[in-house]
Structures are given as structure tokens and as C-alpha cells.
Motif scaffolding. Structure first.
Motif, PDB file in Angstrom:
ATOM      1  N   MET A 128      47.015  27.559  38.665  1.00 38.01           N
ATOM      2  CA  MET A 128      47.372  28.761  39.116  1.00 38.01           C
ATOM      3  C   MET A 128      47.629  29.791  38.383  1.00 38.01           C
ATOM      4  N   ALA A 129      48.731  29.358  37.415  1.00 35.41           N
ATOM      5  CA  ALA A 129      49.341  30.293  36.617  1.00 35.41           C
ATOM      6  C   ALA A 129      48.451  31.107  35.592  1.00 35.41           C
ATOM      7  N   SER A 130      47.387  30.220  35.465  1.00 39.93           N
ATOM      8  CA  SER A 130      46.478  30.902  34.406  1.00 39.93           C
ATOM      9  C   SER A 130      44.744  31.291  35.218  1.00 39.93           C
ATOM     10  N   ASP A 131      44.992  31.423  36.479  1.00 37.64           N
ATOM     11  CA  ASP A 131      43.889  31.887  37.135  1.00 37.64           C
ATOM     12  C   ASP A 131      43.859  33.511  37.472  1.00 37.64           C
ATOM     13  N   LYS A 132      43.100  34.277  36.881  1.00 34.50           N
ATOM     14  CA  LYS A 132      42.962  35.534  36.914  1.00 34.50           C
ATOM     15  C   LYS A 132      42.892  36.105  38.537  1.00 34.50           C
ATOM     16  N   SER A 133      41.892  35.424  39.251  1.00 31.64           N
ATOM     17  CA  SER A 133      41.684  35.887  40.455  1.00 31.64           C
ATOM     18  C   SER A 133      42.825  35.499  41.283  1.00 31.64           C
ATOM     19  N   PHE A 134      43.591  34.530  41.063  1.00 31.76           N
ATOM     20  CA  PHE A 134      44.855  34.479  41.970  1.00 31.76           C
ATOM     21  C   PHE A 134      45.920  35.672  41.701  1.00 31.76           C
ATOM     22  N   LYS A 135      45.829  35.909  40.281  1.00 31.17           N
ATOM     23  CA  LYS A 135      46.707  37.093  39.838  1.00 31.17           C
ATOM     24  C   LYS A 135      46.465  38.268  40.647  1.00 31.17           C
ATOM     25  N   ALA A 164      40.954  43.432  30.961  1.00 34.96           N
ATOM     26  CA  ALA A 164      40.620  43.719  32.324  1.00 34.96           C
ATOM     27  C   ALA A 164      41.627  44.369  32.937  1.00 34.96           C
ATOM     28  N   ILE A 165      41.514  45.356  34.012  1.00 35.55           N
ATOM     29  CA  ILE A 165      42.582  45.998  34.607  1.00 35.55           C
ATOM     30  C   ILE A 165      42.333  45.982  35.978  1.00 35.55           C
ATOM     31  N   SER A 166      43.181  45.537  37.047  1.00 32.61           N
ATOM     32  CA  SER A 166      42.802  45.447  38.482  1.00 32.61           C
ATOM     33  C   SER A 166      44.277  46.023  39.186  1.00 32.61           C
ATOM     34  N   PRO A 167      44.099  46.371  40.324  1.00 31.47           N
ATOM     35  CA  PRO A 167      43.188  47.094  41.047  1.00 31.47           C
ATOM     36  C   PRO A 167      42.870  48.519  40.680  1.00 31.47           C
ATOM     37  N   GLY A 168      43.439  49.021  39.756  1.00 29.95           N
ATOM     38  CA  GLY A 168      43.193  50.319  39.311  1.00 29.95           C
ATOM     39  C   GLY A 168      42.021  50.826  38.645  1.00 29.95           C
ATOM     40  N   GLN A 169      40.926  49.757  38.613  1.00 32.65           N
ATOM     41  CA  GLN A 169      39.698  50.008  38.174  1.00 32.65           C
ATOM     42  C   GLN A 169      38.926  51.168  38.667  1.00 32.65           C
ATOM     43  N   PRO A 170      38.140  51.848  37.894  1.00 33.88           N
ATOM     44  CA  PRO A 170      37.406  52.980  38.477  1.00 33.88           C
ATOM     45  C   PRO A 170      36.293  52.488  39.438  1.00 33.88           C
ATOM     46  N   LYS A 171      36.082  52.945  40.509  1.00 35.90           N
ATOM     47  CA  LYS A 171      34.969  52.818  41.480  1.00 35.90           C
ATOM     48  C   LYS A 171      33.709  52.781  41.122  1.00 35.90           C
TER      49      LYS A 171
END
Length: 187
Positions: A128-135, A164-171
Motif C-alpha cells: 500500500m505504501a508504494s502504490d501510487k494509485s492509493f496515494k 508524475a503530479i496529481s491532482p494538479g495535472q493539466p486537463k
């Protein structure tokens, strides 16, 4: 007016009650509430070794970083009953996993009885600690993403590693929400 007199009498009674409640009394009530919360936590008992307990603590602390929560201290000796603070921390993680819908990380605290169970949970916490989608799930306000965008509320960009940047990624062009979701998961 009779109504105004009653309101003034009620207000005076409220002020008298407030004067009687001291800060010490308020702290005492807060401590009692904390104790009641700790007593309501499940009691996890079993045959646990110091090595396995600290392995779980290490994995939990990696997950706590994702929550921006403080680290849990290492155990100094083996225990047969998990401390309430530790159980509370694990319950926070368990609730987040259930909310995320990521069944591969689900665990049942009330079924933990041995080092083998702790080892199983440690593996899930490590993954879980290394899962990017959970983060990304933890960093996205639950159910509020669309509303926040419409209302113009800024969302905190989060570095997911690998640039990778989330959730501030361009739409996506044209504002396609489905494409945005797909692109966020690809990151």
C-alpha cells in the motif's frame, strides 16, 4: 415585551452556566471523552514477537507518511495485547482502504492473533505504501473533486514520484472528465 424578558433570562442563565465551567473542567471532560474512545476500540490479543511487531510498525509508518500522520514509535518489548493507539492508527488505515475500494489491501483487525497474521498485514501495508494509485486516492478529496473544480477551489498538487503530479495535472483538451481520469491513472 414578555418574549424579550424570557430571552434575557435564558441568556443570563446560559452565562451563569458558562461561568461555572472552568478550563480545568473542560480538559477533564475532554480526557474522559478520549478515554471512552480508547475503550471502545477492539482489543487485539495474540502471540506477537517483538521483531514482527516492529516490522508492522515500520510498514505502518511508511503508510502514515501518505496520510501525513505522525510516526508510531517502535515497540520496546513483545506484547500480547496491541496498544489502543496502535489499533486506532491501524483502524484509520483500514477505513481508508475500505473507502478506496482497493480490496487487495483489505485486512481485518479483529482476526489478528499471531505473527503470521501480522506478517500478512505487514505485506499489505508495504504494498500500500508504494502504490501510487492509493496515494492519489488519499490526496483527492472524497467525492468533491468535480465540485471543487467547478467552484474554482484549488487542489493541492502531489508529487507521485517519477515526475508524475496529481491532482494538479493539466486537463485534457475539451475538458473530457473520462480522459482526465484515464490520464491521471496512467501517471
Amino acid at each position: 415585551m414578555p418574549g424579550e424578558e424570557m430571552m434575557m433570562a435564558d441568556r443570563t442563565a446560559e452565562m451563569e452556566v458558562m461561568d461555572e465551567v472552568s478550563p480545568e473542567r473542560l480538559m477533564e471532560l475532554a480526557d474522559q471523552a478520549d478515554e471512552a474512545t480508547m475503550e471502545s476500540l477492539p482489543r487485539i490479543e495474540g502471540d506477537f514477537s517483538l521483531n514482527r511487531l516492529n516490522g508492522v510498525v515500520n510498514a505502518l509508518n511508511r503508510v502514515n507518511k501518505m496520510f501525513q500522520a505522525p510516526e508510531y514509535p517502535q515497540f520496546e518489548s513483545a506484547t500480547e495485547v496491541l496498544p489502543p493507539e496502535f489499533v486506532k492508527n491501524l483502524m484509520m488505515v483500514e477505513a481508508a482502504v475500505e473507502s478506496s475500494g482497493m480490496e487487495e489491501y483489505e485486512f481485518e483487525l479483529d482476526e489478528i492473533e499471531s505473527d503470521e497474521d501480522l506478517k500478512f498485514m505487514q505485506g499489505k501495508l508495504d504494498a500500500m505504501a508504494s502504490d501510487k494509485s492509493f496515494k492519489a486516492f488519499l490526496n483527492k478529496p472524497l467525492g468533491m473533486g468535480e465540485f471543487q473544480e467547478q467552484a474554482g477551489v484549488p487542489q493541492k498538487p502531489v508529487d507521485l514520484g517519477d515526475g508524475a503530479i496529481s491532482p494538479g495535472q493539466p486537463k485534457a483538451e475539451g475538458g473530457d472528465a473520462e480522459l482526465d481520469l484515464f490520464m491521471a491513472r496512467m501517471a
